[in-house]
Write a protein that holds these residues in place. Structure first.
Motif, PDB file in Angstrom:
ATOM      1  N   SER A   1      13.006   8.372 -15.825  1.00 59.98           N
ATOM      2  CA  SER A   1      14.370   8.419 -16.360  1.00 59.98           C
ATOM      3  C   SER A   1      14.557   9.585 -17.333  1.00 59.98           C
ATOM      4  O   SER A   1      15.681   9.930 -17.682  1.00 59.98           O
ATOM      5  N   THR A   2      13.475  10.191 -17.782  1.00 58.90           N
ATOM      6  CA  THR A   2      13.625  11.359 -18.653  1.00 58.90           C
ATOM      7  C   THR A   2      13.456  12.662 -17.873  1.00 58.90           C
ATOM      8  O   THR A   2      13.863  13.711 -18.341  1.00 58.90           O
TER       9      THR A   2
ATOM     10  N   CYS B   1      14.700   6.971 -22.961  1.00 63.52           N
ATOM     11  CA  CYS B   1      13.329   6.476 -22.976  1.00 63.52           C
ATOM     12  C   CYS B   1      12.483   7.512 -23.715  1.00 63.52           C
ATOM     13  O   CYS B   1      12.671   8.715 -23.565  1.00 63.52           O
TER      14      CYS B   1
ATOM     15  N   CYS C   1       8.281   9.307 -18.150  1.00 65.16           N
ATOM     16  CA  CYS C   1       9.151   8.337 -17.459  1.00 65.16           C
ATOM     17  C   CYS C   1      10.124   9.080 -16.548  1.00 65.16           C
ATOM     18  O   CYS C   1      10.705  10.097 -16.940  1.00 65.16           O
TER      19      CYS C   1
ATOM     20  N   TYR D   1      12.056   1.300 -15.883  1.00 66.14           N
ATOM     21  CA  TYR D   1      11.354   2.241 -15.002  1.00 66.14           C
ATOM     22  C   TYR D   1       9.868   2.348 -15.358  1.00 66.14           C
ATOM     23  O   TYR D   1       9.016   1.951 -14.588  1.00 66.14           O
TER      24      TYR D   1
ATOM     25  N   LEU E   1      14.202   4.214 -30.454  1.00 67.40           N
ATOM     26  CA  LEU E   1      14.816   4.906 -29.319  1.00 67.40           C
ATOM     27  C   LEU E   1      16.101   5.617 -29.749  1.00 67.40           C
ATOM     28  O   LEU E   1      16.901   5.064 -30.492  1.00 67.40           O
TER      29      LEU E   1
ATOM     30  N   LYS F   1      11.950  -3.136 -23.172  1.00 72.51           N
ATOM     31  CA  LYS F   1      11.068  -2.570 -22.157  1.00 72.51           C
ATOM     32  C   LYS F   1      11.889  -1.690 -21.229  1.00 72.51           C
ATOM     33  O   LYS F   1      12.955  -2.111 -20.757  1.00 72.51           O
ATOM     34  N   CYS F   2      11.396  -0.492 -20.979  1.00 75.90           N
ATOM     35  CA  CYS F   2      12.073   0.394 -20.028  1.00 75.90           C
ATOM     36  C   CYS F   2      11.852  -0.176 -18.630  1.00 75.90           C
ATOM     37  O   CYS F   2      10.716  -0.467 -18.242  1.00 75.90           O
TER      38      CYS F   2
ATOM     39  N   THR G   1      19.615   5.194 -17.689  1.00 74.04           N
ATOM     40  CA  THR G   1      18.482   4.504 -18.312  1.00 74.04           C
ATOM     41  C   THR G   1      18.786   3.006 -18.378  1.00 74.04           C
ATOM     42  O   THR G   1      19.949   2.597 -18.345  1.00 74.04           O
TER      43      THR G   1
ATOM     44  N   PHE H   1      17.127  -0.642 -20.167  1.00 73.98           N
ATOM     45  CA  PHE H   1      16.107  -1.353 -20.945  1.00 73.98           C
ATOM     46  C   PHE H   1      16.408  -2.843 -20.937  1.00 73.98           C
ATOM     47  O   PHE H   1      17.571  -3.243 -20.887  1.00 73.98           O
TER      48      PHE H   1
END
Lengths: 306, 159
Positions: free
Chosen positions: B119-120, B112, B117, B143, B153, B140-141, B127, B129
């Motif tokens: 997830s990062t 992401c 976020c 999270y 990405l 769209k992420c 992750t 999407f």
């Protein structure tokens, strides 16, 4: 019903209407009866980021339903400050409570927490992403004030780029067949294009303007927001835009008779105090509705008797 | 005669997988991707570049002597070059073929881009999407709910 309340995008129109209906029933309930809705239930109030209204209204809501609350209002006083991961925090706290209400600066944190536990998780704000309980209380306020949501004209003013409240509410109103949106924001704080995305091109009108007066004359709800200092990486940029829009009583001369001014609060100076005692001011009743809607949410997600 | 010439360049395979209709220039990229998956570590692979194609003008193709391709590999290809054809060959004949579509969901393959976020910032999250607009390849992420163009990405592993 769904276990968690994470994002307005997860809810259908019918599901949103159920929250509004339960809030109406709670509001009609005598206070002593409300105390018997969630006796013995415990709510975790996990606020990794400062909040006054959301946290206190959730805690008040839980106490007034007969339940109790444990939690923290500042992560500095917790194991998180010692480097504990979100996963460990959630898997520890889930042993103490029946429901988790959380606010966190990390976007997507509530969804992640919901994956980690079988308890219901309520998102009380995740960075500049979602704030669904604010959106539900805003919808409840609009319906109470105007008697309807469908077909109204909305105006959003101020920080439309970083305000999660605006982002969530725009998407929710689109589900209610609200098709006309005035967006009043300085260039640097305009609504990101992807919030206007939808699969029915031409159905929705997003009118971007820098004129607050134009929006006042047209809208049913004037939704003001604070320019959020804490979201600006560069404070010089904040100084440039912070006083862009200030609403005063005299500016409301051209407003429709039943226009309501709403604001998620806290305000800084974007609404002059001379608006407070006019018939247009809806922001203090809006905070009262916050407790009612949060009682509805807690009771629905904990299976309370309404 | 040109077809026979192609056959001489890359022989027909008795059984295996052919990745066909790769736009010219992407054959090496796909080979690079699949060569990092353990499923094909000891597999015989042939790569053909710049074949004539009615549909594409020029195309690349890859033949692998494997029974099937892991869904993970197909997901990866679908992100980089959707629209290629994957054919299963048995007894020198095409048994089955699918056109690889852009994915509906992409799990644990992309980073992401939003630094805020979860997830990062949090370790041990896969992750995730979802495709919100296949035509413009917007994802769209799950999270942080931000929407990105697929091409902006980065892949999680450095291939």
């Amino acid at each position: 019903m769904k276990k968690d309340l994470i994002s307005m995008d997860d809810l259908t129109l019918d599901e949103i209407k159920i929250y509004l209906e339960v809030a109406r029933r709670i509001e009609a309930m005598p206070l002593p009866e409300r105390l018997r809705v969630l006796p013995g239930k415990i709510m975790a109030s996990l606020f990794f980021e400062p909040s006054t209204r959301t946290r206190l209204s959730f805690e008040s809501a839980m106490h007034r339903l007969g339940g109790s609350v444990i939690g923290f209002a500042d992560q500095g006083a917790t194991s998180v400050s010692k480097g504990e991961t979100l996963s460990d925090t959630i898997q520890t706290i889930e042993n103490y409570v029946d429901i988790i209400v959380m606010r966190h600066p990390g976007e997507g944190t509530a969804r992640r927490a919901a994956e980690l536990t079988d308890l219901p998780v309520i998102n009380a704000g995740d960075g500049s992403n979602q704030h669904p309980t604010q959106t539900l209380l805003d919808l409840y306020t609009i319906e109470k004030d105007l008697g309807r949501i469908e077909g109204i004209t909305m105006a959003f003013v101020g920080d439309l780029k970083y305000s999660r409240t605006v982002h969530s509410l725009v998407r929710a109103l689109m589900k209610f067949n609200v098709t006309e949106f005035y967006l009043v924001a300085p260039e640097a704080l305009r609504l990101p294009g992807y919030f206007m995305m939808n699969d029915q091109p031409g159905r929705y009108r997003f009118i971007e303007t820098e004129s607050l007066e134009e929006a006042i004359a047209k809208c049913d709800i004037l939704y003001m927001t604070r320019i959020q200092r804490e979201r600006f990486p560069d404070l010089l940029e904040y100084e440039k835009v912070k006083d862009s829009y200030v609403l005063s009583h005299s500016m409301l001369a051209s407003a429709k008779a039943d226009l309501r001014v709403l604001h998620p609060l806290p305000r800084v100076n974007e609404i002059s105090t001379d608006v407070d005692h006019t018939r247009f001011a809806g922001y203090f009743p809006q905070t009262r509705n916050g407790v009612i809607m949060r009682q509805a949410i807690l009771s629905m997600h904990l299976g309370g008797r309404i | 005669m040109s077809t026979d010439k192609n056959v001489m360049l890359i022989p027909k395979i008795e059984s295996g997988i052919v990745i066909d209709h790769i736009p010219a220039g992407f054959g090496v990229r796909i080979l690079e991707i699949i060569s990092h998956y353990t499923q094909v570590t000891d597999t015989i692979i042939s790569l053909g570049l710049n074949y004539q194609s009615q549909r594409l003008g020029r195309k690349d193709l890859i033949k692998l002597q494997v029974e099937y391709l892991d869904p993970e590999i197909i997901q990866h290809i679908s992100i980089v070059v959707p629209g290629v054809t994957v054919k299963a060959i048995k007894n020198f004949a095409v048994q089955n073929k699918v056109v690889v579509q852009p994915p509906h969901e992409i799990r644990n393959l992309l980073h992401c881009k939003n630094p805020k976020c979860i997830s990062t910032t949090e370790q041990a999250i896969e992750t995730h999407f979802k495709m919100v607009d296949p035509a413009s390849k917007k994802v769209k992420c799950v999270y942080c709910e931000r929407i990105f163009d697929l091409h902006e990405l980065k892949l999680k592993q450095v291939f």
